[in-house]
Scaffold this active site. Structure first.
Site, PDB file in Angstrom:
ATOM      1  CB  SER A 543      38.743  45.111  30.560  1.00  0.00           C
ATOM      2  OG  SER A 543      39.137  43.664  30.766  1.00  0.00           O
ATOM      3  CG  HIS A 658      40.669  43.450  35.294  1.00  0.00           C
ATOM      4  ND1 HIS A 658      41.694  43.785  34.364  1.00  0.00           N
ATOM      5  CD2 HIS A 658      39.480  43.214  34.567  1.00  0.00           C
ATOM      6  CE1 HIS A 658      41.053  43.978  33.286  1.00  0.00           C
ATOM      7  NE2 HIS A 658      39.735  43.378  33.159  1.00  0.00           N
TER       8      HIS A 658
END
Length: 691
Positions: A543, A658
């Site tokens: 991320s 995610h």
């Protein structure tokens, strides 16, 4: 005006890759996956690595993560028979005695089979104080958008004819048994009901049996906000406070009360975090210096008690020193549990208001092991109990029960070792960054490690959003790396929260080059000390950490021989127009602001790739269903490498959101691919020469 991704890029990136589920894009993904599988999965070590991770993920001796709900303990449990999980309950006493008697309330695997949906359970919102009824949150494949369905804990069934909120990025809370406060996409034209970040900004009151189009509007923010969502806080005495949070930016928030007279703004600083309600007062931490009206100055980083009506002045519960930061906070029925970082070492404290509340607060440190991470698992508003998780790099997780009434703590569960840590030790060292700032980092290594530069080492960090990297137990990496002789390094670079708001501010926006310099400084310090060398050093991040890896890959390709870039941001010129990117302008800056635009262009990994540069072969992974960062960043970066003729390995999971992966087999597959890659690049007998 913000730039949109080019339709036909001159840099060799095909425009079709921006169509997340388009047939051409998915065909390209399959081709890249096949190449990665052929290279990595074909290695004889892959199966052993896969089995090792699967064994961790499906180990029935794992500590169940407890949640206090309806006077009982709830837990989502996943194993080989239930890869999606079963939501189950136990009585509190048997759980604390480490002999829980479980009863299944929702079988997510059975539900997915019955409805032919890829359901992922994401928790429940229940009506306090009795926690009946509930809204269960179900996501398709792990994405942030979810469906909400009314569920009865007593019967273990969805309520016939109950509330059903179809798929959206949304939040909902109970006002009473027949009324919800909901923020979601209400069906406005061209996503008119969602912010530029892709989150709701209109809150409405929805009554039982009422269609979404008839819900009454209560409050609306602006499309330029990050999000607007409702929340309900309850204390141990039964007081309820209905709030609406307006996130103007990722770090700036405004809170309003819902009263019979309408919505009323509360006078609070904009940079804060609300933790709960105790004796009708808000418990919050402030991330900026704050002087309340008629009150005394409150330093940034402090924990504070605030009367939401404004009738009484705020009270400072605790202010950390320069080497400390408030990490996590939980409110029980009669006190506050706080985990602190002191020189990045975890502590836990109990804070209680003095008798009458007028003389301030008393704080007591709980006796827990040192050089550990300490996390709040959950707290009970019906009592003074709270669960804490304690672990270290080589110490398996322990579950402790804290009591804010007795101001005590005791260990109730401990996980057996999940990898061979015999002979491993943990050191904390310091590197000097470019501007002279001292940067701490942890090193996990064999006690007899030789400082000859030949040790394979993996360096990781996050460096953003005021999130701290702490000494957590990672059994997968323990089995696949540390137990096989690899050195594991965690850097506490600026941009995180290890030393409070100022540590974060030092690496935010146009100051972010400090973050990248800090990371490189740790690498050079490892090499200076002889811990490792560029040919044996790898780096990994996800991320925002994936952005960090992309920048280090382009700015310092000579410092490492393996780079793992996970679910990353990499196209910083266009990130604001991709998935939820607009919500992170407060962290990264905006292309609409000239000096920020110049900085983003300068550090954007996609833009920084150059022909003729000797890059190490990276391993890039992402998820098709990531609706937060999105897979397009990773795709464009890989395609640009492809156009430059730079070797790379790319893996895109079709599920996972995610998080990248949502069940044990997927996690085992991705981690095993990584382990083979690291073995190829850093551990095999003849690594490529140092560039």
């Amino acid at each position: 005006m913000l730039a949109s991704p080019p339709a036909h890029a001159a840099d060799g990136v095909p425009a079709f890759l921006s169509d997340v589920t388009g047939p051409d894009a998915l065909a390209w993904v399959r081709q890249q996956n096949q190449h990665a599988f052929a290279t990595l999965q074909g290695d004889s070590r892959y199966r052993g690595f896969y089995d090792a991770v699967l064994g961790v993920e499906q180990d029935r001796h794992r500590i169940p993560k407890p949640t206090f709900l309806a006077g009982r303990i709830y837990n989502l449990w996943q194993d080989d028979g239930h890869p999606r999980g079963i939501w189950r309950e136990s009585d509190v006493s048997s759980f604390i005695a480490a002999d829980p008697r479980w009863r299944t309330r929702l079988d997510v695997d059975a539900l997915a089979r019955q409805e032919h949906r890829d359901w992922v359970f994401q928790g429940a919102e229940c009506l306090t104080p009795d926690d009946r009824p509930c809204l269960v949150r179900l996501s398709e494949g792990g994405e942030d958008a979810a469906s909400l369905r009314e569920f009865d804990l007593a019967t273990g069934r969805f309520v016939p004819g109950g509330f059903v909120l179809p798929r959206s990025k949304q939040g909902a809370v109970w006002l009473d048994r027949d009324t919800l406060l909901v923020a979601r996409d209400w069906g406005g034209a061209a996503n008119g009901d969602m912010t530029e970040s892709g989150y709701p900004f209109i809150v409405r009151r929805l009554h039982r049996g009422q269609g979404l189009d008839h819900a009454e509007e209560v409050m609306r923010g602006r499309r330029t906000d990050v999000a607007v969502d409702p929340m309900v806080l309850t204390d141990g005495e039964g007081h309820r406070l209905v709030l609406i949070r307006r996130a103007v930016t990722f770090f700036e928030e405004q809170y309003s009360r819902l009263t019979p007279q309408g919505v009323r703004r509360i006078d609070l600083p904009t940079r804060l975090e609300v933790h709960g309600l105790l004796h009708s007062r808000l418990i919050l931490s402030v991330n900026q210096d704050w002087t309340p009206a008629g009150g005394k100055p409150v330093p940034a980083g402090s924990l504070v008690s605030v009367d939401p009506s404004g009738a009484a002045p705020p009270q400072v519960i605790f202010t950390p020193t320069a080497r400390q930061s408030v990490d996590e906070v939980a409110v029980t029925g009669d006190g506050v549990v706080v985990t602190l970082l002191d020189t990045v070492r975890g502590q836990a404290w109990v804070f209680r208001p003095s008798v009458g509340g007028a003389q301030g607060w008393t704080g007591t440190r709980l006796p827990l092991p040192d050089m550990m991470s300490v996390h709040v698992v959950d707290a009970d508003q019906r009592s003074g109990r709270a669960f804490l998780s304690v672990s270290g790099f080589v110490t398996p997780p322990q579950l402790w029960l804290a009591d804010t009434t007795a101001v005590s703590v005791r260990k109730i569960m401990e996980l057996p070792p999940q990898f061979d840590a015999a002979g491993l030790v943990v050191d904390q060292s310091w590197a000097i960054s470019t501007d002279g700032t001292r940067i701490p980092y942890f090193v996990v290594h064999r006690k007899d490690m030789r400082l000859d530069g030949a040790n394979p080492a993996m360096l990781t960090a996050y460096g953003g959003f005021q999130l701290s990297s702490v000494p957590d137990y990672n059994p997968e990496f323990g089995r696949l790396w540390m137990a096989r002789g690899g050195v594991y390094v965690v850097a506490n670079i600026r941009g995180g929260g290890e030393f409070g708001p100022a540590w974060h501010e030092a690496g935010r926006g146009v100051h972010r080059q400090r973050v990248f310099d800090d990371f490189a400084a740790v690498a050079r310090d490892l090499e200076r000390r002889g811990v490792t060398s560029p040919a044996r050093l790898g780096i990994r991040g996800r991320s925002n950490g994936g952005l960090l890896m992309g920048v280090e890959f382009t700015q310092h390709p000579e410092l490492w021989n393996a780079v793992i870039i996970g679910v990353p941001l990499l196209d910083m010129e266009h990130y604001e127009t991709m998935a939820a990117g607009a919500s992170w302008v407060g962290e990264y800056g905006s292309m609409a602001v000239p000096d920020q635009r110049a900085f983003l262009q300068r550090i954007s990994p996609l833009r920084a790739l150059r022909a003729g540069t000797d890059y190490p072969e990276p391993f890039i992974f992402t998820s098709t269903r990531d609706d937060r960062v999105g897979p397009v960043h990773a795709r464009r970066f890989a395609a640009r490498l492809q156009a430059l003729g730079v070797p790379f390995l790319y893996y895109e999971d079709t599920e996972g959101g995610h998080s990248g992966t949502v069940n044990a087999p997927e996690i085992a597959h991705e981690r095993a691919l990584e382990a083979v890659y690291l073995s190829h690049r850093l551990m095999d007998a003849a690594p490529p020469a140092i560039r």
